[in-house]
Design a protein around this motif. Structure first.
Motif, PDB file in Angstrom:
ATOM      1  N   ASP A 137       0.842  -1.201   0.000  1.00  0.00           N
ATOM      2  CA  ASP A 137       0.000   0.000   0.000  1.00  0.00           C
ATOM      3  C   ASP A 137       0.874   1.247   0.000  1.00  0.00           C
ATOM      4  O   ASP A 137       0.981   1.966   0.998  1.00  0.00           O
ATOM      5  N   THR A 138       1.473   1.528  -1.137  1.00  0.00           N
ATOM      6  CA  THR A 138       2.369   2.687  -1.234  1.00  0.00           C
ATOM      7  C   THR A 138       1.799   3.801  -2.102  1.00  0.00           C
ATOM      8  O   THR A 138       2.419   4.854  -2.225  1.00  0.00           O
ATOM      9  N   LEU A 139       0.626   3.585  -2.700  1.00  0.00           N
ATOM     10  CA  LEU A 139      -0.070   4.614  -3.478  1.00  0.00           C
ATOM     11  C   LEU A 139      -1.487   4.741  -2.914  1.00  0.00           C
ATOM     12  O   LEU A 139      -2.299   3.811  -3.040  1.00  0.00           O
ATOM     13  N   LEU A 140      -1.788   5.883  -2.306  1.00  0.00           N
ATOM     14  CA  LEU A 140      -3.094   6.069  -1.669  1.00  0.00           C
ATOM     15  C   LEU A 140      -3.685   7.422  -2.044  1.00  0.00           C
ATOM     16  O   LEU A 140      -2.958   8.367  -2.357  1.00  0.00           O
ATOM     17  N   LYS A 141      -5.002   7.500  -1.981  1.00  0.00           N
ATOM     18  CA  LYS A 141      -5.710   8.767  -2.124  1.00  0.00           C
ATOM     19  C   LYS A 141      -6.015   9.325  -0.736  1.00  0.00           C
ATOM     20  O   LYS A 141      -6.004   8.598   0.255  1.00  0.00           O
ATOM     21  N   LEU A 142      -6.303  10.613  -0.684  1.00  0.00           N
ATOM     22  CA  LEU A 142      -6.658  11.207   0.600  1.00  0.00           C
ATOM     23  C   LEU A 142      -7.929  10.562   1.152  1.00  0.00           C
ATOM     24  O   LEU A 142      -8.080  10.400   2.370  1.00  0.00           O
ATOM     25  N   ALA A 143      -8.820  10.161   0.269  1.00  0.00           N
ATOM     26  CA  ALA A 143     -10.039   9.475   0.710  1.00  0.00           C
ATOM     27  C   ALA A 143      -9.704   8.148   1.390  1.00  0.00           C
ATOM     28  O   ALA A 143     -10.374   7.739   2.343  1.00  0.00           O
ATOM     29  N   ASP A 144      -8.653   7.482   0.903  1.00  0.00           N
ATOM     30  CA  ASP A 144      -8.217   6.243   1.545  1.00  0.00           C
ATOM     31  C   ASP A 144      -7.727   6.517   2.965  1.00  0.00           C
ATOM     32  O   ASP A 144      -8.025   5.766   3.895  1.00  0.00           O
ATOM     33  N   ILE A 145      -6.964   7.608   3.109  1.00  0.00           N
ATOM     34  CA  ILE A 145      -6.455   7.991   4.430  1.00  0.00           C
ATOM     35  C   ILE A 145      -7.628   8.315   5.364  1.00  0.00           C
ATOM     36  O   ILE A 145      -7.656   7.906   6.527  1.00  0.00           O
ATOM     37  N   ARG A 146      -8.614   9.038   4.833  1.00  0.00           N
ATOM     38  CA  ARG A 146      -9.780   9.424   5.648  1.00  0.00           C
ATOM     39  C   ARG A 146     -10.530   8.181   6.145  1.00  0.00           C
ATOM     40  O   ARG A 146     -10.901   8.096   7.324  1.00  0.00           O
ATOM     41  N   ASP A 147     -10.724   7.206   5.256  1.00  0.00           N
ATOM     42  CA  ASP A 147     -11.417   5.985   5.657  1.00  0.00           C
ATOM     43  C   ASP A 147     -10.609   5.198   6.695  1.00  0.00           C
ATOM     44  O   ASP A 147     -11.179   4.633   7.639  1.00  0.00           O
ATOM     45  N   LEU A 148      -9.305   5.172   6.518  1.00  0.00           N
ATOM     46  CA  LEU A 148      -8.455   4.473   7.479  1.00  0.00           C
ATOM     47  C   LEU A 148      -8.561   5.101   8.870  1.00  0.00           C
ATOM     48  O   LEU A 148      -8.691   4.400   9.878  1.00  0.00           O
ATOM     49  N   LEU A 149      -8.504   6.435   8.915  1.00  0.00           N
ATOM     50  CA  LEU A 149      -8.536   7.124  10.204  1.00  0.00           C
ATOM     51  C   LEU A 149      -9.899   7.027  10.876  1.00  0.00           C
ATOM     52  O   LEU A 149      -9.997   7.059  12.103  1.00  0.00           O
ATOM     53  N   ALA A 150     -10.951   6.927  10.085  1.00  0.00           N
ATOM     54  CA  ALA A 150     -12.297   6.823  10.643  1.00  0.00           C
ATOM     55  C   ALA A 150     -12.656   5.392  11.028  1.00  0.00           C
ATOM     56  O   ALA A 150     -13.683   5.153  11.664  1.00  0.00           O
ATOM     57  N   GLY A 151     -11.811   4.444  10.624  1.00  0.00           N
ATOM     58  CA  GLY A 151     -12.089   3.041  10.915  1.00  0.00           C
ATOM     59  C   GLY A 151     -13.049   2.408   9.942  1.00  0.00           C
ATOM     60  O   GLY A 151     -13.665   1.382  10.261  1.00  0.00           O
ATOM     61  N   ASN A 152     -13.180   2.998   8.735  1.00  0.00           N
ATOM     62  CA  ASN A 152     -14.151   2.499   7.760  1.00  0.00           C
ATOM     63  C   ASN A 152     -13.506   1.875   6.531  1.00  0.00           C
ATOM     64  O   ASN A 152     -14.176   1.616   5.541  1.00  0.00           O
ATOM     65  N   SER A 153     -12.216   1.635   6.568  1.00  0.00           N
ATOM     66  CA  SER A 153     -11.510   1.180   5.380  1.00  0.00           C
ATOM     67  C   SER A 153     -11.519  -0.345   5.259  1.00  0.00           C
ATOM     68  O   SER A 153     -11.494  -1.074   6.266  1.00  0.00           O
ATOM     69  N   SER A 154     -11.549  -0.793   4.016  1.00  0.00           N
ATOM     70  CA  SER A 154     -11.426  -2.237   3.761  1.00  0.00           C
ATOM     71  C   SER A 154      -9.959  -2.674   3.754  1.00  0.00           C
ATOM     72  O   SER A 154      -9.665  -3.874   3.761  1.00  0.00           O
ATOM     73  N   LYS A 155      -9.054  -1.685   3.719  1.00  0.00           N
ATOM     74  CA  LYS A 155      -7.625  -2.008   3.746  1.00  0.00           C
ATOM     75  C   LYS A 155      -7.229  -2.449   5.152  1.00  0.00           C
ATOM     76  O   LYS A 155      -7.668  -1.887   6.143  1.00  0.00           O
ATOM     77  N   LYS A 156      -6.377  -3.441   5.225  1.00  0.00           N
ATOM     78  CA  LYS A 156      -5.948  -3.983   6.515  1.00  0.00           C
ATOM     79  C   LYS A 156      -4.713  -3.234   7.024  1.00  0.00           C
ATOM     80  O   LYS A 156      -3.651  -3.805   7.275  1.00  0.00           O
ATOM     81  N   LEU A 157      -4.889  -1.929   7.204  1.00  0.00           N
ATOM     82  CA  LEU A 157      -3.793  -1.091   7.694  1.00  0.00           C
ATOM     83  C   LEU A 157      -4.160  -0.512   9.060  1.00  0.00           C
ATOM     84  O   LEU A 157      -5.295  -0.078   9.274  1.00  0.00           O
ATOM     85  N   GLN A 158      -3.202  -0.484   9.946  1.00  0.00           N
ATOM     86  CA  GLN A 158      -3.410   0.022  11.302  1.00  0.00           C
ATOM     87  C   GLN A 158      -2.727   1.377  11.447  1.00  0.00           C
ATOM     88  O   GLN A 158      -1.510   1.466  11.459  1.00  0.00           O
ATOM     89  N   PRO A 159      -3.489   2.481  11.558  1.00  0.00           N
ATOM     90  CA  PRO A 159      -2.888   3.815  11.678  1.00  0.00           C
ATOM     91  C   PRO A 159      -2.172   4.003  13.020  1.00  0.00           C
ATOM     92  O   PRO A 159      -2.675   3.599  14.064  1.00  0.00           O
TER      93      PRO A 159
END
Length: 313
Positions: A137-159
């Protein structure tokens, strides 16, 4: 008659002696214990600075003190929320953070501390996202970051942040990315920016958020060692869909990177002392070049970008 003249003469002599003593006392009397002992280039002061900017502020202090051997800047590095509390601490002459003071904070400093505070933007910084070297996961959109921080992302990344509520990086996430929405329950907190890097280096599914001055300088051996541990994520440019960029100095200068913030100093000094001297340095040519060398974008000095053509001989 003679006695009268002698009496008048004594009175005059006494008056002149009293006047002389008054003048001498006013010129060489006791020193006011509350009088400032520092100048623009000499003395010791204490300042408070956001821990996110420790590498570049350390460099600024080192260069300033080398040029002014009689000066000592004692820096207290803290989470930004703790720095902002130091607006109310009289012994702290300067606060370095990602915002200036509010009207209420200004009134408090004016009314309670009897000082007229001033502020100046000294640089532009970026929040960098870093992942484990083996992460895809080295190419992301700001929307991806927003979903990750809100806990709504399908990506298995831990902020991972340098704290959960008191740091400038967390405040940026809440204000500029989530727009006031809360952080999700998946957020992990490290003790510092260096702690974020160490955590990401050991955790394959982690994504950390730190100030770019921790990993943006390829001429710094410590930062190069950090870059051996993590990879910097490229984010989609807000003005160029489909183009992914790093938080490099050029991209900060031209707004091509989506997570940019400002760095300010707030000065609360009643006289032209060492706080003013350090402030002049930060906004002057040498201080601005230190920010540039740290790969932040200087806030008070313009730099031109020239087009060049490279060719192989």
């Amino acid at each position: 008659m003679m006695n009268r003249r002698r009496t008048i003469l004594k009175v005059r002599q006494t008056a002149w002696m009293g006047l002389l003593l008054l003048v001498l006392n006013s010129c060489g009397g006791e020193v006011d214990p509350n009088a400032p002992t520092d100048t623009l280039t000499e003395g010791t002061i204490h300042i408070s600075a956001d821990e996110s900017f420790k590498p570049v502020i350390d460099s600024q202090v080192q260069v300033f003190e080398a040029s002014n051997p009689a000066a000592k800047i004692v820096v207290h590095y803290k989470p930004e929320a703790e720095c902002l509390k130091d607006f109310a601490v009289d012994s702290i002459r300067m606060v370095i953070a990602t915002r200036s003071f509010t009207p209420a904070e200004e009134r408090f400093m004016t009314d309670s501390l009897k000082v007229d505070p001033s502020f100046m933007r000294v640089a532009f910084d970026a929040v960098a996202a870093v992942v484990h070297p083996q992460s895809s996961d080295t190419l992301l959109k700001l929307a991806d970051i927003r979903d990750l921080l809100a806990g709504n992302s399908s990506k298995k990344l831990q902020p991972v942040f340098d704290g959960t509520r008191a740091t400038s990086t967390v405040r940026f996430a809440l204000d500029s990315i989530l727009k006031g929405a809360p952080l999700g329950p998946n957020i992990t907190a490290a003790q510092s920016s260096a702690g974020v890097i160490d955590y990401v280096a050991k955790t394959k599914n982690a994504i950390g958020f730190i100030g770019v001055c921790w990993i943006g300088n390829p001429e710094d051996s410590t930062q190069l060692s950090y870059l051996d541990k993590v990879r910097v994520v490229q984010l989609e440019s807000p003005h160029e869909p489909g183009i992914y960029v790093t938080p490099a100095q050029y991209n900060i200068a031209y707004g091509r990177y989506p997570m940019i913030r400002s760095l300010y100093y707030v000065l609360k000094e009643r006289h032209n002392g060492l706080g003013h001297g350090f402030g002049y340095f930060l906004t002057g040519q040498r201080g601005q070049l230190v920010f540039k060398r740290a790969y932040l974008m200087p806030g008070q000095m313009a730099f031109n970008v020239r087009q060049t053509n490279l060719r192989d001989e």
